[in-house]
Write a protein that holds these residues in place. Structure first.
Motif, PDB file in Angstrom:
ATOM      1  N   ARG A 370       0.863  -1.190   0.000  1.00 21.78           N
ATOM      2  CA  ARG A 370       0.000   0.000   0.000  1.00 21.78           C
ATOM      3  C   ARG A 370       0.895   1.233   0.000  1.00 21.78           C
ATOM      4  N   GLU A 371       0.755   2.031  -1.017  1.00 24.88           N
ATOM      5  CA  GLU A 371       1.586   3.222  -1.142  1.00 24.88           C
ATOM      6  C   GLU A 371       1.346   4.188   0.012  1.00 24.88           C
ATOM      7  N   PRO A 372       2.417   4.858   0.467  1.00 23.53           N
ATOM      8  CA  PRO A 372       2.227   5.885   1.492  1.00 23.53           C
ATOM      9  C   PRO A 372       1.318   7.003   0.976  1.00 23.53           C
ATOM     10  N   PRO A 373       0.711   7.767   1.865  1.00 17.26           N
ATOM     11  CA  PRO A 373      -0.270   8.775   1.455  1.00 17.26           C
ATOM     12  C   PRO A 373       0.352   9.937   0.673  1.00 17.26           C
ATOM     13  N   LEU A 374      -0.465  10.503  -0.199  1.00 16.70           N
ATOM     14  CA  LEU A 374      -0.104  11.691  -0.959  1.00 16.70           C
ATOM     15  C   LEU A 374      -0.757  12.886  -0.276  1.00 16.70           C
ATOM     16  N   VAL A 375       0.054  13.777   0.274  1.00 15.04           N
ATOM     17  CA  VAL A 375      -0.456  14.919   1.033  1.00 15.04           C
ATOM     18  C   VAL A 375       0.123  16.203   0.449  1.00 15.04           C
ATOM     19  N   ARG A 376      -0.754  17.145   0.116  1.00 17.28           N
ATOM     20  CA  ARG A 376      -0.370  18.443  -0.453  1.00 17.28           C
ATOM     21  C   ARG A 376       0.518  18.260  -1.686  1.00 17.28           C
ATOM     22  N   GLY A 377       0.163  17.281  -2.486  1.00 16.92           N
ATOM     23  CA  GLY A 377       0.850  17.077  -3.754  1.00 16.92           C
ATOM     24  C   GLY A 377       2.157  16.315  -3.669  1.00 16.92           C
ATOM     25  N   ARG A 378       2.567  15.904  -2.485  1.00 13.64           N
ATOM     26  CA  ARG A 378       3.824  15.160  -2.339  1.00 13.64           C
ATOM     27  C   ARG A 378       3.576  13.899  -1.521  1.00 13.64           C
ATOM     28  N   ARG A 379       4.230  12.810  -1.939  1.00 14.66           N
ATOM     29  CA  ARG A 379       4.018  11.520  -1.289  1.00 14.66           C
ATOM     30  C   ARG A 379       5.024  11.296  -0.155  1.00 14.66           C
ATOM     31  N   LEU A 380       4.525  10.780   0.956  1.00 10.45           N
ATOM     32  CA  LEU A 380       5.395  10.425   2.076  1.00 10.45           C
ATOM     33  C   LEU A 380       6.344   9.297   1.676  1.00 10.45           C
ATOM     34  N   ARG A 381       7.586   9.387   2.118  1.00 12.30           N
ATOM     35  CA  ARG A 381       8.559   8.320   1.872  1.00 12.30           C
ATOM     36  C   ARG A 381       9.050   7.762   3.205  1.00 12.30           C
ATOM     37  N   LEU A 382       9.167   6.427   3.255  1.00  8.53           N
ATOM     38  CA  LEU A 382       9.671   5.724   4.439  1.00  8.53           C
ATOM     39  C   LEU A 382      11.058   5.194   4.103  1.00  8.53           C
ATOM     40  N   TYR A 383      12.085   5.624   4.864  1.00  9.31           N
ATOM     41  CA  TYR A 383      13.463   5.302   4.493  1.00  9.31           C
ATOM     42  C   TYR A 383      14.068   4.148   5.278  1.00  9.31           C
ATOM     43  N   TYR A 384      13.802   4.083   6.566  1.00  3.78           N
ATOM     44  CA  TYR A 384      14.627   3.212   7.415  1.00  3.78           C
ATOM     45  C   TYR A 384      13.837   2.853   8.668  1.00  3.78           C
ATOM     46  N   MET A 385      13.998   1.604   9.155  1.00  4.50           N
ATOM     47  CA  MET A 385      13.284   1.164  10.358  1.00  4.50           C
ATOM     48  C   MET A 385      14.226   0.365  11.251  1.00  4.50           C
ATOM     49  N   ALA A 386      14.136   0.593  12.562  1.00  2.00           N
ATOM     50  CA  ALA A 386      14.962  -0.143  13.524  1.00  2.00           C
ATOM     51  C   ALA A 386      14.197  -0.253  14.844  1.00  2.00           C
ATOM     52  N   GLN A 387      14.554  -1.260  15.630  1.00  2.00           N
ATOM     53  CA  GLN A 387      13.986  -1.432  16.971  1.00  2.00           C
ATOM     54  C   GLN A 387      15.024  -1.001  17.991  1.00  2.00           C
ATOM     55  N   PHE A 388      14.608  -0.191  18.974  1.00  2.00           N
ATOM     56  CA  PHE A 388      15.584   0.278  19.951  1.00  2.00           C
ATOM     57  C   PHE A 388      15.186   0.000  21.394  1.00  2.00           C
ATOM     58  N   GLU A 389      14.039  -0.650  21.637  1.00  2.00           N
ATOM     59  CA  GLU A 389      13.655  -1.045  22.996  1.00  2.00           C
ATOM     60  C   GLU A 389      12.869  -2.352  22.936  1.00  2.00           C
ATOM     61  N   THR A 390      12.876  -3.065  24.079  1.00  2.00           N
ATOM     62  CA  THR A 390      12.046  -4.264  24.249  1.00  2.00           C
ATOM     63  C   THR A 390      11.253  -4.115  25.550  1.00  2.00           C
ATOM     64  N   ARG A 391      10.276  -5.002  25.722  1.00  2.00           N
ATOM     65  CA  ARG A 391       9.457  -5.067  26.940  1.00  2.00           C
ATOM     66  C   ARG A 391       8.881  -3.716  27.372  1.00  2.00           C
ATOM     67  N   PRO A 392       8.000  -3.130  26.604  1.00  2.00           N
ATOM     68  CA  PRO A 392       7.459  -3.565  25.314  1.00  2.00           C
ATOM     69  C   PRO A 392       8.327  -3.088  24.148  1.00  2.00           C
ATOM     70  N   PRO A 393       8.126  -3.700  22.967  1.00  2.00           N
ATOM     71  CA  PRO A 393       8.938  -3.315  21.800  1.00  2.00           C
ATOM     72  C   PRO A 393       8.667  -1.874  21.369  1.00  2.00           C
ATOM     73  N   ARG A 394       9.731  -1.194  20.946  1.00  2.00           N
ATOM     74  CA  ARG A 394       9.594   0.167  20.438  1.00  2.00           C
ATOM     75  C   ARG A 394      10.457   0.300  19.189  1.00  2.00           C
ATOM     76  N   PHE A 395       9.866   0.869  18.149  1.00  2.00           N
ATOM     77  CA  PHE A 395      10.517   0.966  16.853  1.00  2.00           C
ATOM     78  C   PHE A 395      10.606   2.431  16.430  1.00  2.00           C
ATOM     79  N   ALA A 396      11.527   2.711  15.516  1.00  2.00           N
ATOM     80  CA  ALA A 396      11.649   4.043  14.924  1.00  2.00           C
ATOM     81  C   ALA A 396      11.686   3.890  13.407  1.00  2.00           C
ATOM     82  N   ILE A 397      10.936   4.733  12.726  1.00  2.00           N
ATOM     83  CA  ILE A 397      10.927   4.763  11.260  1.00  2.00           C
ATOM     84  C   ILE A 397      11.281   6.178  10.818  1.00  2.00           C
ATOM     85  N   GLN A 398      12.320   6.287  10.001  1.00  2.00           N
ATOM     86  CA  GLN A 398      12.684   7.602   9.471  1.00  2.00           C
ATOM     87  C   GLN A 398      11.865   7.862   8.205  1.00  2.00           C
ATOM     88  N   VAL A 399      11.227   9.019   8.165  1.00  2.00           N
ATOM     89  CA  VAL A 399      10.344   9.378   7.043  1.00  2.00           C
ATOM     90  C   VAL A 399      10.806  10.707   6.458  1.00  2.00           C
TER      91      VAL A 399
END
Length: 445
Positions: A370-399
């Protein structure tokens, strides 16, 4: 070596729970002016001079009382004594020696563990001579203490540990803490019955009267060789409906038990389905950060027209954690072992760390699906994802630009993440981080 257990025993309203809280430097045990507040036995970990100990708070024992609830409390106290490496008999120094104390002491003299008499409520040095009245119990030198003021508690622990050391029962190192499973739910849905079925004994008192359990009761067990701490809790309900102080503080302890747990087993009554109050308790577990599994108890007594798939859909639609819904019966034991195994698996998944390359493959697959949303004429881009915590899990996505992220697409990513890595029922967080503007990056150099 497992820390030795010390059973704290005595007549009702002599200050056992207050003494336990003072010795453990906590507020874990419920304390109230009302007599008979403590009913089950509650284990609280502490240490003294580098030695790990487990204090076992018990209900007040009046051997003259013969009603069903009193007999159940007496049975719990006797089991605590049978499991203990030492015992403390707490007596009321202000009230003096009573027939109930002597009768209980007679039973303790037959025990095969060291017993220390703690003469409580002696709030000043001038009151200490009142402890001599209790030499007649035949349990050695009584120790004058004041649980309220903290007087004499160090001497008491010294006496207890000396007896344990002589018996070779002291642990020097605390073991690695096992996963904690809190059994939570509305009052009278069968939580204590389910706990007793899991343990194979009457570990906690069961009654048709709602609100019988007033404390969070910890019990250690093993499942397929793995250690686990099972926590029975008081029924959770809206605070506006709580009838008195005891129920209010019991509720607080249940909420704290959920906060300290790795997994919450939310017990619901199958005959009533999953109610709005059940969902409210499930939401509490999510906010506490523990993984959640729903158990429909009393499934053997549920009406034949109960639609299990509809109940599962209701739970997944209302609770963001999307927990699994399993059926069980505390009465027959059906499905109970499966609940335990799934709870352990949930604890493991909440503690897992997913490799960064795998998460970036997941991110690419999500964008292809599913393509990221198109907002104000420009599409969101997702570059990178990593997990940096557990119990509970926490992730970071660079956009590319966080302002172009829609709530709908964020939930889409979260749900795909749950599906791919079996994280249903596990609380997780995703931080979406936008790139710095080019001018800011240039200045930072």
């Amino acid at each position: 070596m497992t820390p030795p257990k010390i059973a704290i025993l005595g007549f009702p309203n002599v200050g056992k729970s207050t003494l336990v809280n003072r010795l453990a430097q906590s507020r874990e045990a419920v304390v109230h002016e009302e007599s008979g507040v403590t009913r089950d036995r509650k284990e609280i970990e502490t240490e003294w001079n580098g030695r790990a100990l487990v204090l076992v708070d018990t209900g007040g024992v009046d051997l003259a009382e013969e009603d069903d609830l009193s007999r159940a409390v007496q049975a719990q106290a006797r089991r605590a004594l049978a499991d203990a490496a030492a015992a403390v008999l707490v007596v009321d120094g202000r009230a003096g020696l009573r027939p109930g104390d002597d009768e209980f002491a007679r039973e303790l003299r037959r025990a095969r563990v060291p017993v220390v008499v703690a003469v409580n409520k002696l709030d000043s040095g001038a009151a200490a001579p009142a402890a001599t009245d209790f030499y007649g119990l035949g349990l050695g030198d009584p120790v004058p203490v004041s649980a309220a003021q903290g007087i004499g508690t160090g001497d008491l622990l010294d006496r207890v540990t000396a007896g344990l050391e002589a018996a070779g029962a002291l642990a020097t190192d605390a073991p690695e803490p096992p996963p904690r499973l809190a059994v939570i739910g509305r009052p009278n849905v069968g939580k204590s019955s389910l706990v007793n079925r899991i343990l194979g004994e009457e570990r906690v008192i069961v009654s048709d009267l709602p609100g019988t359990t007033r404390d969070a009761i910890d019990t250690a067990l093993e499942v397929d060789g793995r250690p686990l701490v099972l926590v029975d809790t008081a029924g959770l309900r809206r605070r506006a409906r709580l009838p008195g102080d005891v129920d209010y503080y019991a509720q607080l302890r249940s909420e704290r038990a959920a906060e300290r747990a790795d997994v919450a087993l939310l017990v619901a009554d199958a005959s009533a389905g999953i109610t709005a109050d059940d969902l409210r308790v499930g939401d509490l577990a999510m906010k506490s950060g523990c993984a959640t599994l729903i158990a429909l108890n009393k499934w053997d007594a549920a009406p034949e027209d109960v639609d299990l798939e509809d109940l599962r859909g209701r739970a997944r639609g209302k609770l963001r954690l999307r927990p699994r819904v399993l059926t069980a019966s505390a009465h027959t034991g059906r499905g109970v072992r499966r609940l335990l195994l799934e709870c352990l698996a949930l604890a493991d998944r909440a503690a897992d760390r997913l490799p960064t390359p795998e998460l970036n493959r997941f991110l690419a697959d999500v964008q292809a699906q599913r393509e990221p949303p198109l907002v104000r004429g420009r599409r969101l881009r997702l570059y990178y994802m990593a997990q940096f915590e557990t119990r509970p899990p926490r992730f970071a996505i660079q956009v590319s630009d966080r302002s172009r992220l829609t709530r709908d697409y964020a939930y889409f990513i979260e749900n795909r993440l749950r599906e791919r890595y079996a994280l249903d029922g596990v609380p997780l967080s995703i931080d979406f981080r936008g790139r710095e503007p080019r001018s800011d990056r240039t200045r930072s150099r």
